[in-house]
Design an enzyme around this catalytic site. Structure first.
Site, PDB file in Angstrom:
ATOM      1  CB  ALA A  60      -0.892   0.000   1.235  1.00 47.94           C
ATOM      2  CB  THR A  84      -4.021   4.372   3.495  1.00 52.56           C
ATOM      3  OG1 THR A  84      -3.276   3.276   3.992  1.00 52.56           O
ATOM      4  CG2 THR A  84      -5.160   4.663   4.452  1.00 52.56           C
ATOM      5  CG  ASN A 109       6.109   7.970   4.030  1.00 50.46           C
ATOM      6  OD1 ASN A 109       5.023   8.476   4.314  1.00 50.46           O
ATOM      7  ND2 ASN A 109       6.378   6.692   4.239  1.00 50.46           N
ATOM      8  CG  PHE A 113      -3.517   8.162   5.831  1.00 51.86           C
ATOM      9  CD1 PHE A 113      -2.517   7.230   5.535  1.00 51.86           C
ATOM     10  CD2 PHE A 113      -4.346   7.890   6.923  1.00 51.86           C
ATOM     11  CE1 PHE A 113      -2.349   6.081   6.302  1.00 51.86           C
ATOM     12  CE2 PHE A 113      -4.189   6.745   7.694  1.00 51.86           C
ATOM     13  CZ  PHE A 113      -3.178   5.842   7.384  1.00 51.86           C
ATOM     14  CG  ASN A 137      -4.100   0.186   3.502  1.00 55.31           C
ATOM     15  OD1 ASN A 137      -4.554   1.074   4.207  1.00 55.31           O
ATOM     16  ND2 ASN A 137      -2.994  -0.470   3.801  1.00 55.31           N
ATOM     17  CB  SER A 173      -0.066   5.339   8.970  1.00 55.18           C
ATOM     18  OG  SER A 173       0.627   6.540   8.700  1.00 55.18           O
ATOM     19  CG  ASN A 175       3.825   9.494   8.568  1.00 57.08           C
ATOM     20  OD1 ASN A 175       4.703   9.860   9.349  1.00 57.08           O
ATOM     21  ND2 ASN A 175       4.060   8.690   7.548  1.00 57.08           N
ATOM     22  CB  THR A 176      -2.743   9.301  10.942  1.00 60.17           C
ATOM     23  OG1 THR A 176      -2.698   9.431   9.527  1.00 60.17           O
ATOM     24  CG2 THR A 176      -4.112   9.752  11.444  1.00 60.17           C
ATOM     25  CE  LYS A 215       1.517  -1.829   5.732  1.00 59.86           C
ATOM     26  NZ  LYS A 215       1.627  -1.287   4.375  1.00 59.86           N
ATOM     27  CG  ASN A 244       2.646   1.114   7.956  1.00 57.76           C
ATOM     28  OD1 ASN A 244       3.359   1.834   7.250  1.00 57.76           O
ATOM     29  ND2 ASN A 244       1.335   1.196   7.968  1.00 57.76           N
ATOM     30  N   GLY A 266      12.396   0.302   3.619  1.00 58.31           N
ATOM     31  CA  GLY A 266      13.506  -0.120   2.778  1.00 58.31           C
ATOM     32  C   GLY A 266      14.453  -1.085   3.448  1.00 58.31           C
ATOM     33  CE1 TYR A 316       6.806   3.563  -2.781  1.00 57.52           C
ATOM     34  CE2 TYR A 316       4.891   3.562  -1.362  1.00 57.52           C
ATOM     35  CZ  TYR A 316       5.719   4.205  -2.255  1.00 57.52           C
ATOM     36  OH  TYR A 316       5.455   5.507  -2.623  1.00 57.52           O
TER      37      TYR A 316
HETATM   38  C1  LIG Z   1       6.165   6.793   0.426  1.00 57.55           C
HETATM   39  C2  LIG Z   1       5.441   5.703   1.179  1.00 57.55           C
HETATM   40  C3  LIG Z   1       4.075   5.811   1.395  1.00 57.55           C
HETATM   41  C4  LIG Z   1       3.404   4.780   2.094  1.00 57.55           C
HETATM   42  N1  LIG Z   1       2.048   4.879   2.275  1.00 57.55           N
HETATM   43  C5  LIG Z   1       1.391   3.868   2.886  1.00 57.55           C
HETATM   44  C6  LIG Z   1      -0.019   3.904   3.029  1.00 57.55           C
HETATM   45  O1  LIG Z   1      -0.694   4.823   2.562  1.00 57.55           O
HETATM   46  N2  LIG Z   1      -0.613   2.873   3.690  1.00 57.55           N
HETATM   47  C7  LIG Z   1       0.080   1.810   4.190  1.00 57.55           C
HETATM   48  O2  LIG Z   1      -0.521   0.902   4.752  1.00 57.55           O
HETATM   49  N3  LIG Z   1       1.420   1.741   4.055  1.00 57.55           N
HETATM   50  C8  LIG Z   1       2.078   2.737   3.414  1.00 57.55           C
HETATM   51  N4  LIG Z   1       3.433   2.654   3.265  1.00 57.55           N
HETATM   52  C9  LIG Z   1       4.164   1.520   3.870  1.00 57.55           C
HETATM   53  C10 LIG Z   1       4.438   0.409   2.874  1.00 57.55           C
HETATM   54  O3  LIG Z   1       3.254  -0.162   2.390  1.00 57.55           O
HETATM   55  C11 LIG Z   1       5.299  -0.691   3.531  1.00 57.55           C
HETATM   56  O4  LIG Z   1       4.570  -1.270   4.588  1.00 57.55           O
HETATM   57  C12 LIG Z   1       6.621  -0.169   4.090  1.00 57.55           C
HETATM   58  O5  LIG Z   1       7.147   0.836   3.263  1.00 57.55           O
HETATM   59  C13 LIG Z   1       7.681  -1.272   4.232  1.00 57.55           C
HETATM   60  O6  LIG Z   1       7.908  -1.906   2.986  1.00 57.55           O
HETATM   61  P1  LIG Z   1       9.084  -1.499   1.969  1.00 57.55           P
HETATM   62  O7  LIG Z   1      10.357  -1.485   2.741  1.00 57.55           O
HETATM   63  O8  LIG Z   1       9.042  -2.565   0.892  1.00 57.55           O
HETATM   64  O9  LIG Z   1       8.736  -0.152   1.437  1.00 57.55           O
HETATM   65  C14 LIG Z   1       4.124   3.668   2.576  1.00 57.55           C
HETATM   66  C15 LIG Z   1       5.499   3.576   2.338  1.00 57.55           C
HETATM   67  C16 LIG Z   1       6.163   4.567   1.647  1.00 57.55           C
HETATM   68  C17 LIG Z   1       7.647   4.432   1.411  1.00 57.55           C
END
Ligand SMILES: Cc1cc2nc3c(=O)[nH]c(=O)nc-3n(C[C@H](O)[C@H](O)[C@H](O)COP(=O)(O)O)c2cc1C
Length: 346
Positions: A60, A84, A109, A113, A137, A173, A175-176, A215, A244, A266, A316
């Protein structure tokens, strides 16, 4: 080939690069199906009662508004998770709010949302051609008080239910404000009870059972994970997505951007996510499947998620650094059986 595209994209502000990538993916879907999608080997799995063509999903947040479902589907993912999405549109936090830390293969980040709201998402989905598995999501609006959070989730669930193959409840998240408080105690129990009751009602109404995934954050200790897993088992949650982004800063000490507020994602958080997956796998005792996410940047890193106890994976940040070829690499790596004994932890 992606290296070239990457240096051009990395010359841009991260959010501009992101918007440009989504637009060009949408325009080049049939070419990408040839270049990438065709190379992804079949590796079918049945999880949550759904048949996945391969276990590699899009996490997501990359396509929050469902703008690019056809273009992303063409890359060969076994499933896509969009959102989301919140009931009402909202702008998110002020910019800049996305930061690259290439030395660590990481991003920070604090988007918060930013999205066009549920109705706009549904309108876009009406025109999609992608027929693969689609997770949606859902989250709460920033202006909704925490004690009314369930209203947002219930409303969003009801609206997205007919378009979703599964729905993810995002309570993790960073960030909320206050969102992660929903991961514990009475607040979690009450939210899950409300959502499961609504799911049952919608399933009866629609004649179709849409699984509910929750999640979770990686910033939880063993005791909190155990308590949360007990709540999930009691409520009958259909899957757990772990994890997350993290508020901690593994592997980026001393980086000039490490102190930016927000969630880190990452490669440098992979081991942390794997530990959470392993703890949850123990606590859930095979009753609820886990979708593993966090730092997958190679086939080997994807295998480590399965070794820790996940049944499916998502990515992601790895896509930003490695490009769409990563999907086939992971699907290939996951065709071979993974056992905890022969896997690495990262
Ligand atoms: C720029 C950015 C925006 C994201 N936005 C959401 C989101 O809106 N909802 C959510 O459940 N996770 C969000 N994620 C989290 C990712 O879905 C994932 O759980 C997290 O980045 C770890 O995986 P990764 O290391 O492969 O990125 C976001 C991640 C990034 C980097």
């Amino acid at each position: 080939m992606y290296r070239l595209a990457r240096s051009a994209l990395f010359a841009l502000d991260p959010e501009k690069a992101h918007a440009l990538t989504l637009t060009s993916l949408a325009r080049t879907a049939s070419l990408n199906a040839q270049l990438f999608g065709r190379r992804v080997p079949a590796s079918p799995r049945r999880v949550m009662g759904l048949d996945f063509p391969n276990p590699v999903g899009l996490a997501a947040g990359l396509d929050k508004d469902g703008r690019c479902v056809d273009g992303l589907g063409a890359l060969g993912f076994g499933f896509l998770e969009i959102g989301t999405v919140t009931p009402h549109p909202q702008p998110g936090n002020p910019r800049p709010r996305v930061f690259r830390l290439p030395e660590a293969g990481a991003l920070i980040n604090r988007l918060g949302f930013n999205n066009d709201g549920v109705e706009a998402l549904l309108e876009r989905l009406a025109g999609r051609r992608y027929r693969g598995i689609l997770g949606i999501n859902i989250g709460k609006n920033a202006t909704t008080p925490l004690e009314r959070a369930a209203d947002d989730y219930l409303w969003a669930l009801e609206r997205v239910y007919p378009q979703a193959d599964y729905v993810t409840v995002n309570i993790s998240s960073p960030n909320t404000v206050g969102l992660r408080d929903l991961q514990a105690g009475e607040a979690l129990e009450a939210l899950l009870a409300d959502l499961k009751a609504a799911q049952q009602r919608l399933a009866d109404q629609d004649g179709r059972y849409v699984p509910l995934a929750v999640k979770v954050a990686p910033d939880l200790d063993a005791a909190a994970l155990q308590t949360m897993a007990d709540s999930f088992r009691r409520a009958g949650v259909d899957a757990v997505i772990a994890t997350n982004t993290t508020l901690s800063r593994p592997g980026v000490a001393g980086h000039p951007l490490a102190a930016e507020q927000g969630g880190l994602s990452g490669a440098s958080m992979a081991a942390m996510a794997n530990e959470v997956i392993a703890a949850l796998a123990g606590a859930l005792a095979g009753e609820i499947p886990i979708i593993g996410v966090g730092g997958i940047d190679s086939g080997e890193a994807a295998r480590a998620k399965l070794a820790a106890g996940a049944s499916l994976v998502q990515m992601y940040t790895g896509l930003i650094y490695r490009g769409p070829g990563l999907v086939a690499e992971c699907a290939r790596a996951l065709r071979e059986p993974v056992s905890p004994a022969n896997a690495t932890t990262r």
